[in-house]
Design a protein around this motif. Structure first.
Motif, mmCIF file in Angstrom:
data_model
loop_
_atom_site.group_PDB
_atom_site.id
_atom_site.type_symbol
_atom_site.label_atom_id
_atom_site.label_comp_id
_atom_site.label_asym_id
_atom_site.label_seq_id
_atom_site.Cartn_x
_atom_site.Cartn_y
_atom_site.Cartn_z
ATOM 1 N N ARG A 62 84.963 -114.163 33.315
ATOM 2 C CA ARG A 62 85.660 -114.942 34.349
ATOM 3 C C ARG A 62 85.841 -114.178 35.654
ATOM 4 O O ARG A 62 86.560 -114.640 36.526
ATOM 5 N N SER A 72 85.216 -126.158 33.183
ATOM 6 C CA SER A 72 85.225 -127.565 32.774
ATOM 7 C C SER A 72 85.832 -128.470 33.828
ATOM 8 O O SER A 72 85.543 -129.667 33.851
ATOM 9 N N TYR A 82 87.275 -108.176 27.448
ATOM 10 C CA TYR A 82 88.693 -108.408 27.194
ATOM 11 C C TYR A 82 88.895 -108.691 25.711
ATOM 12 O O TYR A 82 87.919 -108.859 24.975
HETATM 13 C C1 LIG Z 1 84.139 -127.110 25.971
HETATM 14 C C2 LIG Z 1 84.613 -125.793 26.560
HETATM 15 C C3 LIG Z 1 85.275 -125.793 27.778
HETATM 16 C C4 LIG Z 1 85.691 -124.585 28.345
HETATM 17 N N1 LIG Z 1 86.260 -124.596 29.592
HETATM 18 C C5 LIG Z 1 86.556 -123.429 30.183
HETATM 19 C C6 LIG Z 1 87.041 -123.396 31.517
HETATM 20 O O1 LIG Z 1 87.187 -124.406 32.184
HETATM 21 N N2 LIG Z 1 87.324 -122.191 32.052
HETATM 22 C C7 LIG Z 1 87.154 -121.020 31.354
HETATM 23 O O2 LIG Z 1 87.415 -119.958 31.893
HETATM 24 N N3 LIG Z 1 86.693 -121.018 30.097
HETATM 25 C C8 LIG Z 1 86.386 -122.189 29.498
HETATM 26 N N4 LIG Z 1 85.879 -122.197 28.233
HETATM 27 C C9 LIG Z 1 85.703 -120.923 27.513
HETATM 28 C C10 LIG Z 1 86.747 -120.726 26.428
HETATM 29 O O3 LIG Z 1 88.016 -120.519 26.993
HETATM 30 C C11 LIG Z 1 86.313 -119.526 25.607
HETATM 31 O O4 LIG Z 1 85.074 -119.816 25.011
HETATM 32 C C12 LIG Z 1 87.312 -119.152 24.529
HETATM 33 O O5 LIG Z 1 88.519 -118.729 25.103
HETATM 34 C C13 LIG Z 1 86.775 -118.048 23.639
HETATM 35 O O6 LIG Z 1 86.457 -116.906 24.411
HETATM 36 P P1 LIG Z 1 84.992 -116.300 24.453
HETATM 37 O O7 LIG Z 1 84.100 -117.324 25.103
HETATM 38 O O8 LIG Z 1 85.069 -115.066 25.287
HETATM 39 O O9 LIG Z 1 84.582 -116.040 23.045
HETATM 40 C C14 LIG Z 1 85.473 -123.374 27.652
HETATM 41 C C15 LIG Z 1 84.806 -123.389 26.419
HETATM 42 C C16 LIG Z 1 84.373 -124.574 25.883
HETATM 43 C C17 LIG Z 1 83.618 -124.558 24.575
#
Ligand SMILES: Cc1cc2nc3c(=O)[nH]c(=O)nc-3n(C[C@H](O)[C@H](O)[C@H](O)COP(=O)(O)O)c2cc1C
Length: 251
Positions: free
Chosen positions: A20, A183, A222
């Motif tokens: 991020r 999203s 993180y």
């Molecule tokens: C359908 C979906 C929508 C998500 N939307 C966002 C988002 O808008 N912003 C963001 O920073 N992460 C978003 N994420 C990431 C998730 O927050 C993240 O996958 C989760 O916290 C697990 O962390 P990792 O991806 O580092 O394993 C989204 C993930 C999915 C599957």
């Protein structure tokens, strides 16, 4: 049952993560890498092989800037429900094994009772604003007038879009590219503005956006937590949980 060997797919899945931080706008994404990510999307499973998606690759600086400056108001519902997913210390997050660290969010988003005035009605450090920091934004769109056969609310079709997301994400990760889902690009009122900017036909919808690029440093790691396998999987009958987790360190 002892695990003899962990294969590379599992390694890639475990290592995939959300990044991020701002990306390096001067470090462009090679065409070949982009094509591999699009190819990964192309081969995603979708219900009835509908292939109910298209992808807009945005890399023109003026467009990225325009998308970055779209205002994204935040709702009290978001704040309340977001709060339910937060932990306020590393220990709490490790114990809960679900959700996110509260410190990822600005203070006004850590108070579930917050009544936001106009100036604060902006989303979580406004993720849209990060769009201009990187070289590429992917926008995944779909046609809501079609649905997977007999699927109420196109539940199955939407699941297919999730498969598209994961395929692209894993491909990006394997190429050393950071990937960040946004999203809110598919939520009103942002969606309409982005559709205008990118001339997306009115009838189509944005499923999600994903920033793609290279973070300037490796400091984007993180704490990532997950429930253990024996907390998510049951054997034959609900409640019988003999399966065990393969620790990350074992890879
Ligand atoms: C359908 C979906 C929508 C998500 N939307 C966002 C988002 O808008 N912003 C963001 O920073 N992460 C978003 N994420 C990431 C998730 O927050 C993240 O996958 C989760 O916290 C697990 O962390 P990792 O991806 O580092 O394993 C989204 C993930 C999915 C599957």
């Amino acid at each position: 049952m002892p695990v003899k060997r962990v294969n590379q797919v599992l390694r890639a899945i475990q290592q995939r993560q959300s990044i991020r931080t701002p990306f390096d706008r001067n470090h462009s994404v090679a065409d070949e890498d982009l094509l591999q990510i699009l190819e990964a999307a192309r081969w995603a499973p979708t219900p009835h092989n509908m292939q109910n998606f298209e992808i807009i690759v945005v890399d023109e600086r003026g467009l990225l800037e325009a998308i970055s400056s779209v205002e994204s108001p935040i709702s009290e519902v978001f704040i309340r429900e977001n709060f339910q997913q937060l932990s306020f210390s590393v220990e709490e997050l490790k114990r809960k094994k679900v959700g996110l660290l509260g410190t990822m969010f600005p203070p006004e988003l850590r108070n579930p009772e917050a009544k936001l005035d106009g100036s604060k009605k902006r989303k979580w450090s406004s993720q849209e604003r990060l769009v201009k920091s990187g070289p590429v934004l992917l926008i995944v769109i779909f046609d809501p007038s079609r649905r997977a056969p007999a699927s109420e609310g196109d539940f199955l079709g939407i699941m297919g879009l999730g498969c598209v997301m994961e395929n692209m994400w894993l491909m990006a990760q394997s190429l050393g590219l950071a990937f960040h889902i946004i999203s809110s690009l598919g939520e009103e009122p942002v969606e309409t503005e982005i559709k205008n900017i990118l001339q997306i036909p009115k009838g189509l919808r944005i499923a999600f956006g994903a920033r793609l690029g290279y973070p300037p440093s490796k400091s984007s790691r993180y704490l990532r937590v997950r429930r253990d396998v024996n907390e998510i999987a049951h054997h034959n009958q609900y409640g019988h949980r003999p399966f065990r987790t393969i620790p990350l360190g074992k890879l």
